[in-house]
Design an enzyme around this catalytic site. Structure first.
Site, PDB file in Angstrom:
ATOM      1  N   LYS A  68      78.775   1.115  82.819  1.00  0.00           N
ATOM      2  CA  LYS A  68      77.835   1.275  83.940  1.00  0.00           C
ATOM      3  C   LYS A  68      76.825   2.380  83.682  1.00  0.00           C
ATOM      4  CE  LYS A  68      81.040   1.980  86.935  1.00  0.00           C
ATOM      5  NZ  LYS A  68      82.166   1.677  86.036  1.00  0.00           N
ATOM      6  N   ASP A 127      86.040   2.239  90.262  1.00  0.00           N
ATOM      7  CA  ASP A 127      87.058   1.787  91.194  1.00  0.00           C
ATOM      8  C   ASP A 127      86.762   2.330  92.579  1.00  0.00           C
ATOM      9  OD1 ASP A 127      88.811   0.432  89.250  1.00  0.00           O
ATOM     10  OD2 ASP A 127      88.836   2.451  88.384  1.00  0.00           O
ATOM     11  N   LYS A 144      84.113  -2.385  86.538  1.00  0.00           N
ATOM     12  CA  LYS A 144      85.344  -1.713  86.113  1.00  0.00           C
ATOM     13  C   LYS A 144      85.024  -0.442  85.327  1.00  0.00           C
ATOM     14  CE  LYS A 144      89.435  -2.623  83.274  1.00  0.00           C
ATOM     15  NZ  LYS A 144      90.390  -1.982  84.193  1.00  0.00           N
ATOM     16  N   LYS A 194      82.937  13.015  87.019  1.00  0.00           N
ATOM     17  CA  LYS A 194      82.804  13.411  85.613  1.00  0.00           C
ATOM     18  C   LYS A 194      81.392  13.920  85.297  1.00  0.00           C
ATOM     19  CE  LYS A 194      84.009   9.517  83.524  1.00  0.00           C
ATOM     20  NZ  LYS A 194      84.291   8.571  84.623  1.00  0.00           N
TER      21      LYS A 194
END
Lengths: 378, 275
Positions: free
Chosen positions: B28, B139, B23, B54
């Site tokens: 991560k 996602d 998520k 990003k």
């Protein structure tokens, strides 16, 4: 308890595997009928290429933002703004159209944002369309909705067009290109044989109805078949055995469509051809067939044969089932459905559409030319 | 230093190429960069490929600096070579950022596809590494986000989660996605958020989907502190307890050769598990 449950068996939509007309292209043609000077395709350079070229033949400028891999990833807002500015300068348009494509719609491009930023001083019809609709008429509808929003067409005209589109979709589903999962293209019957057959019928003193039920500018060529049959009937001294019907009401439709009806009517008049029954506007091909059907039932039910051109599958079979039917289509995939309907002979005018763009006079059809040639030997 | 193929003693060996899913916001990138740094400390050649628009996967390996992204360079239209997009960070870790559009514009998924294809074309760095980590967005909202797996680049997938319901829900969903695209899972990693019975819950989850919990990373403020300064824990606090946890995880990943097709849990069972 629920009566409808038994009665209304929902017909499952068939999955059609032959390629069919695109909604993007339909939107482009509609913009042309609305007399835009420039249509901008917001998407990759090759999208709708063939039709874009044809439309240029028809006098409008079609340009593309030419989105590439960068455009897909980063969006094409700046490209669209720049192109709007460029075409305003280059072509000095009075009316501009913008058409979406699959890629620009998937990545969520906002056509309106670009229009606001470029702020051209002429109206812009923005059509958020892609090619993923089951019926290509959706592209027409989206273009008309946008034209209505920008005050280019009236509410009445919009409603009229909407009804016609729904009918057109139904016509295609019943007996047209959307009637089967797969329709192989066919060239239909041999033109000279059918020409001979028509001449024989006339020689035998049979009475016939020539029905042109054409879609917009395709009438420029289908009308030639009406002319040819009449010429030959006259030559054989049986001109009065022919009744002509055509959807050439010049008071109906978008401006360009009315203009086509008037041009064709003028040409027919000049050649001494009488249209006995005017069955509707050039955009009324989905419903003009019903008008023709009714007239036949009332007045011409004892006629021997019918030559039907344009969108022959929109003429209800009930009214003509007793006649020998010869139909002329420009759709190679339309041959099979027409035969199945009971049309004895079906011939195809290949590549008709390109020859009917950018003109305002009747052009010779292959079948018309064949008829004239065969008649020379009579 | 100009490492080339001839200097690689293990020319034959295929690099271990992993992706860590989970998520958004679950950690991560923190985990990926610390694992990368830990493996580099162990003497492995490591590469990290950030696939988030990003572009923040490698930032803590580069002392808080940003590097030019592949997509930015493609967009500018210049000829791109390996040296333009592959940068050496902490202890020789090779860092790449895919980049992407601003939020809400264009298509980041297509961006990932375009960028990793470009990278494959211009760079052989992956081939001479022992470990390549694809740091993918949380996602998997469209095909582009699983492109590293789909295109056959990733050989091992890991799922990162905490013991909270929503991250577990996302992890479970990812497992469903992985089995849909026929990709086995190599293990579950827990990045703790200090919720009750956390290790027990995640361990049970891992077991029930058919995999196992290979590391429990406790929540430590020091990870945040190092990140705020622009560094990994391995670089800024190598003697901390948490650094040892990452070191163990790195070893576990490097020695791991077991992966299984997992079966996602029913929603009801997942809820029971977290109660």
């Amino acid at each position: 308890m629920d009566k409808n449950k038994d009665k209304v068996k929902v017909k499952k939509e068939i999955s059609i595997i032959h390629p069919r007309p695109s909604s993007i292209v339909a939107a482009l043609y509609t913009l042309r009928d609305l007399n835009v000077d420039v249509a901008i395709l917001h998407g990759p350079p090759g999208c709708s290429f063939k039709h874009a070229r044809l439309l240029e033949e028809d006098g409008i400028h079609v340009v593309t933002t030419s989105l590439d891999e960068n455009g897909f990833v980063f969006g094409g807002h700046d490209e669209l703004v720049a192109l709007l500015e460029k075409v305003s300068e280059m072509f000095d348009p009075k009316l501009i159209g913008i058409v979406g494509t699959c890629v620009s719609m998937i990545i969520g491009e906002e056509l309106h944002d670009a229009v606001l930023e470029a702020n051209p001083d002429v109206p812009v019809i923005e059509v958020e369309v892609h090619a993923g609709y089951r019926n290509n008429t959706k592209g027409v509808l989206l273009a008309l909705e946008s034209a209505l929003d920008s005050g280019i067409i009236s509410e009445n005209e919009f409603d009229r067009q909407k009804d016609l589109l729904e009918e057109a979709t139904m016509v295609e589903k019943r007996h047209g290109a959307a009637s089967k999962e797969y329709l192989a293209p066919s060239r239909g019957d041999l033109k000279y044989k059918i020409a001979q057959r028509i001449i024989d019928l006339l020689k035998e003193g049979k009475r016939g109805i020539v029905i042109m039920n054409a879609k917009k500018e395709t009438g420029y060529m289908f009308a030639d078949i009406t002319v040819a049959v009449n010429e030959i009937a006259k030559q054989l001294g049986v001109g009065s055995n022919i009744i002509n019907m055509a959807n050439l009401d010049a008071t109906l439709g978008l401006p360009r469509v009315r203009h086509h009806a008037k041009c064709i009517m003028d040409d027919l008049e000049e050649r001494g051809i009488v249209i006995h029954e005017n069955i509707g506007g050039l955009d009324e091909y989905p419903i003009a067939g019903n008008v023709a059907g009714k007239l036949i039932e009332e007045k011409y039910s004892d006629y021997d044969f019918a030559v039907i051109t344009g969108v022959p599958h929109a003429i209800p079979m009930d009214s003509i089932s007793g006649m020998e039917i010869i139909s002329v289509t420009n759709g190679p995939r339309q041959v099979l459905p027409l035969k199945e309907m009971g049309h004895k002979y079906v011939i195809v005018e290949i590549d008709l559409h390109p020859k009917t763009l950018g003109i305002n006079h009747i052009v010779e059809s292959e079948f018309g030319a064949t008829l004239r040639e065969v008649a020379k030997e009579v | 230093m100009g490492d080339d193929m001839s200097n690689n003693p293990n020319g034959q060996k295929k690099p271990k190429v992993i992706a860590i899913y989970g998520k958004g916001g679950i950690g991560k990138s923190s985990t990926a960069s610390n694992v990368a740094a830990a493996c580099a400390d162990e003497g492995y050649k490591v590469m990290i490929i950030g696939c988030d628009p990003k572009s923040d996967s490698s930032i803590t390996l580069l002392g808080g600096k940003r590097i030019p992204t592949i997509l930015d360079l493609i967009r500018s239209g210049v000829e791109i070579t390996e040296n333009d997009v592959v940068f050496e960070g902490y202890n020789g870790v090779k860092c790449v950022e895919v980049g992407g559009p601003e939020p809400g514009i264009g298509c980041a998924g297509r961006g990932i596809i375009v960028a990793i294809q470009k990278l494959k074309k211009i760079s052989t760095a992956q081939d001479i590494c022992d470990l390549v980590i694809y740091d993918v967005p949380g996602d998997i909202v469209c095909g582009g986000f699983v492109a590293p797996i789909r295109k056959g680049l990733v050989s091992e997938a890991y799922v990162l989660t905490s013991g909270e319901y929503m991250p577990l829900y996302a992890a479970n969903n990812i497992c469903r996605g992985l089995s849909k695209i026929n990709t086995p899972l190599s293990g579950v990693i827990c990045n703790a958020r200090n919720v009750s019975r956390e290790e027990e819950i995640v361990s049970k989850f891992a077991e029930e989907i058919g995999s196992e919990l290979i590391s429990f990373i406790p929540k430590e403020q020091i990870v945040q502190d190092c990140e705020r300064d622009g560094f990994s824990v391995m670089e800024k606090a190598p003697d901390s307890e948490i650094a040892q946890v990452y070191r163990n995880l790195a070893r576990a990943i490097m020695s791991r050769n077991r992966s299984v097709m997992v079966k996602a849990l029913e929603d009801e069972r997942l809820r029971e598990l977290t109660r």
